[in-house]
Scaffold this motif. Structure first.
Motif, short mmCIF file in Angstrom:
data_model
loop_
_atom_site.label_atom_id
_atom_site.label_comp_id
_atom_site.label_asym_id
_atom_site.label_seq_id
_atom_site.Cartn_x
_atom_site.Cartn_y
_atom_site.Cartn_z
N GLU A 173 3.01 2.34 -6.30
CA GLU A 173 2.17 2.24 -7.49
C GLU A 173 3.06 1.81 -8.65
OE1 GLU A 173 0.05 5.77 -8.39
OE2 GLU A 173 -0.68 6.07 -6.33
N LYS A 216 0.82 -1.22 0.00
CA LYS A 216 0.00 0.00 0.00
C LYS A 216 0.85 1.27 0.00
CE LYS A 216 -3.88 -2.23 2.37
NZ LYS A 216 -4.83 -2.17 3.52
N LYS A 217 2.14 1.13 -0.32
CA LYS A 217 3.01 2.31 -0.35
C LYS A 217 3.66 2.49 -1.73
CE LYS A 217 5.59 3.31 3.15
NZ LYS A 217 6.63 3.24 4.21
#
Length: 254
Positions: free
Chosen positions: A231, A228-229
């Motif tokens: 892309e 979740k950190k």
């Protein structure tokens, strides 16, 4: 029962009135001891669960550590062999480029033997590896000036897991078309968010996806290290392959 036999001898009476039936006696003792039995059973089961959970978490941690080590140490051996052949050719021709090429290869080998053993290295070291990699690849490219590299680092001492960016560059050189063509690579770390962008032309015969095992390994490592950190967007067309990666490296500075 033992209590009811002993107490009358010392205090003259027991806990129960005379004539209390044996069935009631057992029922009453079970009823009042059930709470204690329930609590002790729950605590015992909780301790067992906690111990097993700790063991499970330790196994998961050890598995992740082993998996990460295996994933990050996969340096492309073909690149090493090709580079040695290129350097041999330069030495044979008495080229002034031979000694710098040997020095760049030495940097790569030091990186692979020392920095890869670490969980994290500084961002400038990871990018330094890319610089050496690109410098060596330029030896075999007709128009090396077409390799456009832009770097804007504000926080070079941010920590990053080694070999996260390298596979993308290796992939570009392996599958890219460099006949009078180059690539665009941009690296920045504004607000301590690493932004890595790389776009290259594909070889004409390259019809299938160009994302190989190395890139899939990077994706797995990102999921483990930066859940979740990050892309990661990879866009593939008939002529181009583009990687756009962002990783939040806040709180990762020495």
């Amino acid at each position: 029962m033992f209590e009811e036999l002993i107490l009358p001898l010392f205090i003259g009476h027991g806990n129960y009135a005379d004539g209390t039936s044996l069935l009631f006696y057992y029922y009453d003792n079970v009823f009042y001891s059930s709470t204690t039995l329930f609590i002790s059973t729950v605590l015992s089961l909780f301790n067992i669960f906690l111990k097993r959970e700790q063991e499970r978490q330790q196994l998961i941690s050890e598995k992740k550590s082993a998996e990460l080590q295996a994933l990050k140490t996969q340096i492309n051996p073909h690149f090493i062999f090709n580079t040695l052949n290129n350097i041999y050719s330069l030495v044979y021709q008495n080229s002034d480029k031979a000694l710098p090429a040997i020095e760049e290869l030495g940097q790569l080998l030091r990186y692979s033997t020392k920095d890869l053993e670490k969980d994290f290295i500084t961002l400038d070291k990871e990018i330094g590896y890319l610089d050496s990699l690109i410098a060596l690849e330029k030896l075999r490219i007709k128009n090396p000036e077409l390799l456009n590299v832009e770097k804007k680092l504000i926080h070079p001492k941010l920590n990053i897991s080694p070999m996260l960016l390298v596979p993308f560059v290796e992939n570009a050189f392996k599958h890219g078309d460099f006949r009078n063509k180059g690539f665009d690579m941009k690296i920045s770390d504004n607000n301590k968010i690493l932004h890595f962008y790389l776009s290259n032309f594909k070889k004409d015969k390259m019809k299938d996806s160009v994302s190989g095992i190395g890139i899939e390994n990077v994706r797995k490592r990102l999921e483990i290290l930066y859940p979740k950190k990050y892309e990661l967007n990879m866009i593939e067309t008939e002529t181009n392959f583009t990687v756009d990666l962002k990783i939040d490296l806040k709180n990762e500075e020495n």
